[in-house]
Design a protein around this motif. Sequence first.
Motif, mmCIF file in Angstrom:
data_model
loop_
_atom_site.group_PDB
_atom_site.id
_atom_site.type_symbol
_atom_site.label_atom_id
_atom_site.label_comp_id
_atom_site.label_asym_id
_atom_site.label_seq_id
_atom_site.Cartn_x
_atom_site.Cartn_y
_atom_site.Cartn_z
ATOM 1 N N ASP A 254 -14.859 -2.529 -22.405
ATOM 2 C CA ASP A 254 -14.026 -1.164 -22.690
ATOM 3 C C ASP A 254 -13.010 -1.217 -21.614
ATOM 4 N N ILE A 255 -11.953 -2.025 -21.582
ATOM 5 C CA ILE A 255 -11.064 -1.980 -20.664
ATOM 6 C C ILE A 255 -9.786 -1.401 -21.277
ATOM 7 N N PRO A 256 -9.287 -0.274 -20.348
ATOM 8 C CA PRO A 256 -8.133 0.255 -20.869
ATOM 9 C C PRO A 256 -6.909 -0.538 -21.065
ATOM 10 N N ALA A 257 -6.360 -0.409 -22.342
ATOM 11 C CA ALA A 257 -5.047 -1.229 -22.537
ATOM 12 C C ALA A 257 -3.876 -1.182 -21.564
ATOM 13 N N ASP A 258 -3.988 0.061 -20.935
ATOM 14 C CA ASP A 258 -2.594 0.216 -20.094
ATOM 15 C C ASP A 258 -3.545 0.296 -18.462
ATOM 16 N N LEU A 259 -3.499 -0.830 -17.887
ATOM 17 C CA LEU A 259 -4.177 -1.070 -16.664
ATOM 18 C C LEU A 259 -3.569 -0.044 -15.443
ATOM 19 N N SER A 260 -2.435 0.619 -15.876
ATOM 20 C CA SER A 260 -1.770 1.579 -14.767
ATOM 21 C C SER A 260 -2.350 2.919 -15.044
ATOM 22 N N SER A 261 -3.329 2.874 -15.966
ATOM 23 C CA SER A 261 -4.159 4.350 -16.353
ATOM 24 C C SER A 261 -5.275 4.309 -15.614
ATOM 25 N N ILE A 262 -5.772 3.156 -14.872
ATOM 26 C CA ILE A 262 -6.893 3.254 -14.096
ATOM 27 C C ILE A 262 -6.527 3.925 -12.720
ATOM 28 N N ALA A 263 -7.477 4.841 -12.466
ATOM 29 C CA ALA A 263 -7.469 5.569 -11.112
ATOM 30 C C ALA A 263 -7.554 4.441 -10.006
ATOM 31 N N THR A 264 -6.756 4.289 -9.447
ATOM 32 C CA THR A 264 -6.555 3.181 -8.199
ATOM 33 C C THR A 264 -6.558 3.812 -6.951
ATOM 34 N N ILE A 265 -7.311 3.059 -5.888
ATOM 35 C CA ILE A 265 -7.362 3.427 -4.447
ATOM 36 C C ILE A 265 -5.736 2.907 -4.006
ATOM 37 N N PRO A 266 -5.092 3.765 -3.228
ATOM 38 C CA PRO A 266 -4.041 3.170 -2.912
ATOM 39 C C PRO A 266 -4.428 2.496 -1.561
ATOM 40 N N ALA A 267 -3.199 1.307 -1.269
ATOM 41 C CA ALA A 267 -3.340 0.507 -0.353
ATOM 42 C C ALA A 267 -3.223 1.272 1.041
ATOM 43 N N TYR A 268 -4.069 0.841 1.856
ATOM 44 C CA TYR A 268 -4.075 1.407 3.344
ATOM 45 C C TYR A 268 -4.368 0.276 4.233
ATOM 46 N N ASN A 269 -3.182 -0.391 4.874
ATOM 47 C CA ASN A 269 -3.553 -1.459 5.855
ATOM 48 C C ASN A 269 -3.036 -0.973 7.112
ATOM 49 N N ASP A 270 -3.406 -1.571 8.369
ATOM 50 C CA ASP A 270 -3.100 -1.265 9.538
ATOM 51 C C ASP A 270 -1.617 -0.849 9.868
ATOM 52 N N GLU A 271 -0.752 -1.796 9.141
ATOM 53 C CA GLU A 271 0.507 -1.574 9.375
ATOM 54 C C GLU A 271 0.945 -0.263 8.527
ATOM 55 N N ASP A 272 0.222 0.320 7.972
ATOM 56 C CA ASP A 272 0.575 1.410 7.329
ATOM 57 C C ASP A 272 0.315 2.903 7.991
ATOM 58 N N ALA A 273 -0.286 2.581 9.164
ATOM 59 C CA ALA A 273 -0.623 3.980 10.161
ATOM 60 C C ALA A 273 0.706 4.546 10.415
ATOM 61 N N GLY A 274 1.929 3.894 10.607
ATOM 62 C CA GLY A 274 3.075 4.560 10.979
ATOM 63 C C GLY A 274 3.488 5.405 9.921
ATOM 64 N N LEU A 275 3.314 5.356 8.473
ATOM 65 C CA LEU A 275 3.766 5.945 7.718
ATOM 66 C C LEU A 275 2.992 7.340 7.205
ATOM 67 N N VAL A 276 1.776 7.686 8.047
ATOM 68 C CA VAL A 276 0.827 8.620 7.730
ATOM 69 C C VAL A 276 1.492 9.833 7.831
ATOM 70 N N ASP A 277 2.208 10.277 9.015
ATOM 71 C CA ASP A 277 3.176 11.414 9.010
ATOM 72 C C ASP A 277 4.137 11.703 8.135
ATOM 73 N N GLY A 278 4.603 10.731 7.439
ATOM 74 C CA GLY A 278 5.502 11.039 6.477
ATOM 75 C C GLY A 278 4.968 11.375 5.108
ATOM 76 N N MET A 279 3.620 11.074 4.971
ATOM 77 C CA MET A 279 2.985 11.468 3.644
ATOM 78 C C MET A 279 2.902 12.868 3.337
ATOM 79 N N ASN A 280 3.062 13.069 2.034
ATOM 80 C CA ASN A 280 3.036 14.692 1.622
ATOM 81 C C ASN A 280 1.471 14.876 1.793
ATOM 82 N N ASP A 281 1.163 16.053 1.287
ATOM 83 C CA ASP A 281 -0.411 16.339 1.308
ATOM 84 C C ASP A 281 -1.185 15.581 0.141
ATOM 85 N N GLU A 282 -0.448 15.460 -0.760
ATOM 86 C CA GLU A 282 -1.217 14.986 -2.159
ATOM 87 C C GLU A 282 -1.521 13.509 -1.863
ATOM 88 N N VAL A 283 -0.487 12.960 -1.277
ATOM 89 C CA VAL A 283 -0.525 11.358 -0.958
ATOM 90 C C VAL A 283 -1.570 11.289 0.052
#
Length: 402
Positions: A254-283
């Motif tokens: 029973d796979i959703p026809a729209d795969l974008s509707s699947i709650a997906t864990i966002p990518a967080y790799n080591d190079e993303d650490a520099g983006l943390v301060d610019g994330m809003n509270d929700e992100v």
Amino acid sequence: MLTRLFSVMLLGLASVALTACGGGGGGGGGGGGSEEPPPTGDVCSEASGDEINHHALMQKNCPRLSDYNLFADAANPTTDAHGGGLRYELTTPLFTDYTSKYRFVFLPEGESATYTESEVFDFPVGTVITKTFSLPADTAHRGFENETLLETRLLIHRENGWVAIPYVWNEAHTDAVLKVAGGPIPSTLIHNGEQIEFNYRVPDTNQCLQCHQKDSRMSLIGPKARLLNMNVDYGGGPESQLQVWINTGRLIGDIPADLSSIATIPAYNDEDAGLVDGMNDEVLLDTVKGYLDINCAHCHRPGGSASTTGLRLEYDRPFAGNESAHGVCKTPTAYSGGPNSLSFDVVPGDAEQSIMHFRMSTNQPGDRMPEIGRMLVHQEGVALIEAWINRLELPSCTPSDQ
């Protein structure tokens, strides 16, 4: 390939059945150890051509990885899998001492995994998953040609359930040898320009079960929809990984026809650490929950080995209304609070007074968290959790919270 500088403690070979292994811990780095051929007529000697030795996979822990004939090049378990083995990736990987990980899934011919919304997919008996840990000389330059193979773990769904078998690569890196007792591996890498020397560690089988158990049985961690729902380049440009599984018959249900509707864990790799301060509270919260899910929730969840602690860190558990389950103003149930006698797992607005932050930041045995699976502090993971805790605007913890 770079000159191989790693050695491994000789731990002996064994063919005993393993009840568990393969979670987040480190593995050997350039083995050593005898490699005597299997006796004549042994099932481990049946591999030939491009056929996987399925017979051996289902019934015996062979002394060498090559005995199963899973890859075209026995010295390279990162590409060219036999038997329809498919490489897969996770949106956010479990941290294991800055190693690169190469994962493949092998399904029995004509069979499929069954989709589930929140848990790992239901894989049929006969499924094999390989995960190879490879240590870069410098984390700024990853890729097989810049790395040293450490270990390859097999997770095999046999008739009586999942088992996992750890194989440590020999010094020549021509094959990997079965190791069942674990052990330290003197290792070196460069991260952010700093040379780090440490003992990368192979977990023993009981430690493996500690991470991989659910309801006292061996379970998988990574192959969930929320971690697989990403684009992967299979040679023709990026395409939906889940859609490839569906199109090739590897995934049904029973796979959703729209795969974008699947709650997906966002990518967080080591190079993303520099983006943390610019994330809003929700992100920021979403990224933190994803990080805690892959790194912590396999234990800190109902049925996990840390289910009695009160921490519930699954990604699909809402934070709002479950703040205590995420550690906010929660006192630990089986931990003294460290050398500073900290009182709460998470103190809103104060990472330095939070047990979660302290345990992620230390390498001291008995204090560090995760307890097994890492020998180094994940600097970028700590930075993410620190930013989240410091930004939390919730009522202050009081003694009554204890």
